[in-house]
Design a protein around this motif. Sequence first.
Motif, PDB file in Angstrom:
ATOM      1  N   PRO A  61      38.859  21.127  53.159  1.00  0.00           N
ATOM      2  CA  PRO A  61      38.128  21.239  54.424  1.00  0.00           C
ATOM      3  C   PRO A  61      37.056  20.165  54.603  1.00  0.00           C
ATOM      4  N   ASP A  76      31.111  25.083  60.217  1.00  0.00           N
ATOM      5  CA  ASP A  76      31.036  26.536  60.255  1.00  0.00           C
ATOM      6  C   ASP A  76      29.626  26.916  59.854  1.00  0.00           C
ATOM      7  N   THR A 100      28.761  25.624  55.563  1.00  0.00           N
ATOM      8  CA  THR A 100      30.161  25.237  55.551  1.00  0.00           C
ATOM      9  C   THR A 100      30.391  24.165  56.597  1.00  0.00           C
ATOM     10  N   GLY A 148      32.043  25.250  51.360  1.00  0.00           N
ATOM     11  CA  GLY A 148      31.686  23.838  51.347  1.00  0.00           C
ATOM     12  C   GLY A 148      30.308  23.619  50.769  1.00  0.00           C
ATOM     13  N   HIS A 171      33.390  16.901  62.723  1.00  0.00           N
ATOM     14  CA  HIS A 171      34.816  16.681  62.524  1.00  0.00           C
ATOM     15  C   HIS A 171      35.114  15.197  62.373  1.00  0.00           C
ATOM     16  N   ASN A 187      36.251  29.016  53.789  1.00  0.00           N
ATOM     17  CA  ASN A 187      35.940  27.640  54.180  1.00  0.00           C
ATOM     18  C   ASN A 187      34.755  27.118  53.378  1.00  0.00           C
ATOM     19  N   ARG A 202      41.060  18.532  56.267  1.00  0.00           N
ATOM     20  CA  ARG A 202      42.427  18.966  55.952  1.00  0.00           C
ATOM     21  C   ARG A 202      42.470  20.479  55.945  1.00  0.00           C
ATOM     22  N   VAL A 203      42.416  21.078  57.123  1.00  0.00           N
ATOM     23  CA  VAL A 203      42.405  22.522  57.244  1.00  0.00           C
ATOM     24  C   VAL A 203      43.787  22.996  57.648  1.00  0.00           C
ATOM     25  N   GLY A 206      40.847  28.267  56.478  1.00  0.00           N
ATOM     26  CA  GLY A 206      40.614  27.626  55.200  1.00  0.00           C
ATOM     27  C   GLY A 206      41.472  26.408  55.030  1.00  0.00           C
ATOM     28  N   ALA A 207      41.547  25.969  53.749  1.00  0.00           N
ATOM     29  CA  ALA A 207      42.305  24.764  53.468  1.00  0.00           C
ATOM     30  C   ALA A 207      43.779  25.018  53.569  1.00  0.00           C
TER      31      ALA A 207
END
Length: 409
Positions: free
Chosen positions: A398, A172, A169, A7, A16, A5, A402-403, A408-409
């Motif tokens: 992500p 996360d 992340t 980022g 979110h 994930n 768009r997970v 992960g993606a």
Amino acid sequence: MNRSNAGANLPTLRSHNAALVLDLLRVAGERGISRLELAERTGLTPQAVSKITARLRAEGLATEAGHRASTGGKPRTVLRLVPDAGHAVGLHLDRDELTVVLVDLAGTVVASRRTPLDFGAPAGEVVAVAAGEVGAVLGGPAGADAEAVPQPHPFPEQGAGPSAPAASTPGDGGAGGTAPVGGARTVLGIGVAVPGPLDHRGGVLHRVTGFPQWDGYPLQDALAARTGLPVVVDKDTNAAALGLALRADGPGDFAYLHLGTGLGAGLFLGGALHRGARTGAGEFGHQTVALDGPPCGCGGRGCIEALCLAAVAEGDVAEAARVLGTGAANLVGLLDIDRVVLGGRTVGADPDAYVRGVRAVIEERARRDGTGAAVPLVTTAGAGRPVAEGAGQLVLAPLFGRVGSGGGA
């Protein structure tokens, strides 16, 4: 640590709701979108949208894009994404070739390189070449697009220099790294697309057909150690399917069938990339279609990959397309998908012939089953480098919420 994930150190993106807003800005493109439209499409209150967009603007991720007339009152301010606020590297390791791209937040390729690759060489040598090409594309001018010779990797060996700064992340607590690119760019991570099978969560390869020496190799950790950047690894077909899904005009389930040096599938089902519990979904090339057929590099016999590649080697495009169409029709019947997308270098060499051949089998199956019109069939011909570009989206997706399935993606 789960780098899948990966980022950037962008606190706003931990929300979110902020990711949803950012994705709508991405989809709107240069035209932009108003705060009122953002509220209507997300279901958030106008006040919440105003707070989120203010933070996005403060962090350089969004900016004003003019005004739009409203039905009453003053014109609405339109906002848009700032594409060059961040970048990702997409790396495609094929059996005989390496392609690397640098993409911005909008998914636009700003630099790329391609070089021959011996995937059968010792893993450490392959990783060194990959790290060298990553360094080269990061140091290249915007818009660079080069046929390259392998570069020595410019990154320090693990423990030989300072590590990359920690980065949070989105959503996360994982750590990762970012790096400045060309003084003005920031790279958020590296997405790597390789032939399967593999473990997406751990970034560990399994027995790649024809290359058993990769079994158990921790590619994600090895490349991260070389570059100091977050790395996410996935199958080449999954990366391409993700990139295609993010560019799609509307929803819908589809299968991406990749015919190049091998044959595999990427599945986009129920609005998400479908990997399966063990990243095993999409091993399309190793479905048996001839019980006493020729041996396959996977150890089986009569695999659709073996039959298809044998026809390709003999120059029989019509037979290769017929075999591919048989597998595609099986997949359509099994999953009831909305469309099929063909890609890969072999398809790209004669896309019209493959579309004709595959479509003929799918249409015949639809008539026989009485299921109505056959599903649409298209190719990625002329669509750039779908696997490498999709690999970049493994890092970026992500950030936009768009997970996909499987982490992960």
